[in-house]
Design a protein around this motif. Structure first.
Motif, PDB file in Angstrom:
ATOM      1  N   UNK A  29       0.957  -1.289   0.108  1.00  0.00           N
ATOM      2  CA  UNK A  29       0.020   0.082   0.147  1.00  0.00           C
ATOM      3  C   UNK A  29       0.878   1.260   0.140  1.00  0.00           C
ATOM      4  N   UNK A  30       0.328   2.307  -0.485  1.00  0.00           N
ATOM      5  CA  UNK A  30       1.198   3.603  -0.418  1.00  0.00           C
ATOM      6  C   UNK A  30       0.925   4.303   0.913  1.00  0.00           C
ATOM      7  N   UNK A  31       2.204   4.899   1.458  1.00  0.00           N
ATOM      8  CA  UNK A  31       2.196   5.492   2.630  1.00  0.00           C
ATOM      9  C   UNK A  31       1.280   6.770   2.577  1.00  0.00           C
ATOM     10  N   UNK A  32       0.485   7.084   3.222  1.00  0.00           N
ATOM     11  CA  UNK A  32      -0.319   8.150   3.124  1.00  0.00           C
ATOM     12  C   UNK A  32       0.652   9.709   3.350  1.00  0.00           C
ATOM     13  N   UNK A  33       1.530   9.239   4.174  1.00  0.00           N
ATOM     14  CA  UNK A  33       2.498  10.460   4.616  1.00  0.00           C
ATOM     15  C   UNK A  33       3.518  10.846   3.560  1.00  0.00           C
ATOM     16  N   UNK A  34       4.213   9.581   3.247  1.00  0.00           N
ATOM     17  CA  UNK A  34       5.667   9.885   2.513  1.00  0.00           C
ATOM     18  C   UNK A  34       5.346   9.381   1.049  1.00  0.00           C
ATOM     19  N   UNK A  38       4.444   0.678   1.345  1.00  0.00           N
ATOM     20  CA  UNK A  38       4.949  -0.111   2.727  1.00  0.00           C
ATOM     21  C   UNK A  38       3.842  -1.060   2.715  1.00  0.00           C
ATOM     22  N   UNK A  39       4.348  -2.072   3.748  1.00  0.00           N
ATOM     23  CA  UNK A  39       3.211  -3.170   3.877  1.00  0.00           C
ATOM     24  C   UNK A  39       1.955  -2.720   4.693  1.00  0.00           C
ATOM     25  N   UNK A  40       1.038  -3.256   4.404  1.00  0.00           N
ATOM     26  CA  UNK A  40      -0.282  -2.850   4.956  1.00  0.00           C
ATOM     27  C   UNK A  40      -0.217  -3.171   6.368  1.00  0.00           C
ATOM     28  N   UNK A  44       5.530   2.481   8.289  1.00  0.00           N
ATOM     29  CA  UNK A  44       6.281   2.855   7.331  1.00  0.00           C
ATOM     30  C   UNK A  44       7.768   2.951   7.580  1.00  0.00           C
ATOM     31  N   UNK A  45       8.574   2.149   6.707  1.00  0.00           N
ATOM     32  CA  UNK A  45      10.018   2.241   6.920  1.00  0.00           C
ATOM     33  C   UNK A  45      10.645   3.695   6.564  1.00  0.00           C
ATOM     34  N   UNK A  46      10.123   4.275   5.617  1.00  0.00           N
ATOM     35  CA  UNK A  46      10.723   5.368   5.312  1.00  0.00           C
ATOM     36  C   UNK A  46      10.415   6.678   6.173  1.00  0.00           C
ATOM     37  N   UNK A  47       9.289   6.835   6.726  1.00  0.00           N
ATOM     38  CA  UNK A  47       9.272   8.004   7.583  1.00  0.00           C
ATOM     39  C   UNK A  47       8.814   7.638   9.274  1.00  0.00           C
TER      40      UNK A  47
END
Ligand SMILES: [Zn+2]
Length: 67
Positions: A29-34, A38-40, A44-47
């Motif tokens: 799924x796409x991270x709503x923040x960055x 990411x996995x549902x 999120x590993x990025x932010x």
């Protein structure tokens, strides 16, 4: 006890087994923040955010330079 009435042909047996070793695509799924994938139901590993809450500080190059 149930017994097979007819011998399964090689063709039928192989068709049955053909999909046994396939790999399912990982669901993203796409991270709503960055916006990164990411996995549902996972942080999120990025932010480092989960449900609008920061769970962990993300290691960046600037912070590693300070240490
Ligand atoms: Zn993110």
């Amino acid at each position: 006890m149930a017994v097979p009435k007819k011998r399964t042909s090689k063709s039928r047996r192989n068709r049955r087994r053909a999909h046994h070793d396939h790999v399912d695509a990982v669901n993203y799924v796409t991270c709503a923040r960055c916006g990164s994938p990411r996995l549902p139901h996972a942080v999120c590993p990025k932010c480092g955010f989960y449900k609008d809450r920061q769970v962990f500080e993300v290691e960046t190059e600037s912070t590693s330079e300070e240490a």
